[in-house]
Design a protein around this motif. Structure first.
Motif, PDB file in Angstrom:
ATOM      1  N   THR A 187      24.380   5.771  12.734  1.00 29.18           N
ATOM      2  CA  THR A 187      25.704   5.668  12.588  1.00 29.18           C
ATOM      3  C   THR A 187      26.297   4.660  13.238  1.00 29.18           C
ATOM      4  N   THR A 188      27.429   3.951  12.800  1.00 34.30           N
ATOM      5  CA  THR A 188      28.138   2.882  13.520  1.00 34.30           C
ATOM      6  C   THR A 188      28.899   3.247  15.041  1.00 34.30           C
ATOM      7  N   GLN A 189      28.939   4.640  14.836  1.00 35.28           N
ATOM      8  CA  GLN A 189      29.706   5.277  16.196  1.00 35.28           C
ATOM      9  C   GLN A 189      28.914   4.942  17.415  1.00 35.28           C
ATOM     10  N   TRP A 190      27.462   4.870  17.236  1.00 35.75           N
ATOM     11  CA  TRP A 190      26.609   4.348  18.517  1.00 35.75           C
ATOM     12  C   TRP A 190      27.208   3.311  19.113  1.00 35.75           C
ATOM     13  N   ARG A 191      27.122   2.054  18.370  1.00 37.90           N
ATOM     14  CA  ARG A 191      27.651   0.982  18.778  1.00 37.90           C
ATOM     15  C   ARG A 191      29.301   0.834  19.273  1.00 37.90           C
TER      16      ARG A 191
END
Length: 129
Positions: A70-74
């Motif tokens: 998920t883009t939340q990691w970055r």
């Protein structure tokens, strides 16, 4: 054996790349729980990490091995870097390095499998055809 080695390599890379400690913990717990077929309860983490956990639970933790993070990691790693005044890597570059490390481990596993199945010398490979 491969799973433990790859997870350990990812954790070492996270440490080297100054990963948000909570993100690192989420990764460790996520991989451990995935093996047990149990999702991470997002309520056990600070509120701004809960979206990450919910999204990765929905995508599937096993999907991280396929590059589906998920883009939340970055985004969360970007926030961490800003707060720590770290300018070495953006969250995007950090995620890319981790993903490339995982994919290299997959490639190593595939190469090893091919050596076992098809042989590792030129002569053994020629005899297959």
């Amino acid at each position: 054996e491969w799973f433990k080695a790859t997870t350990s390599k990812s954790i070492s890379l996270m440490t080297e790349k100054k990963t948000d400690p909570i993100l690192k913990n989420i990764f460790i717990v996520g991989m451990s729980n995935w093996q047990k077929n149990v999702q991470i309860p997002s309520s056990e983490y600070p509120p701004h990490y809960q979206q990450l956990i919910q999204e990765q639970n929905n995508v599937g933790w096993q999907q991280m091995w396929n590059g589906r993070w998920t883009t939340q990691w970055r985004k969360l790693q970007d926030i961490h870097c800003t707060l720590m005044n770290e300018k070495e890597l953006t969250g995007h570059e950090w995620a890319l390095k981790l993903l490339l490390s995982v994919w290299q481990s997959w490639n190593d596993l595939w190469s090893k499998r091919n050596e076992i199945v098809h042989g590792d010398s030129h002569g053994e490979k020629v005899n297959i055809f």
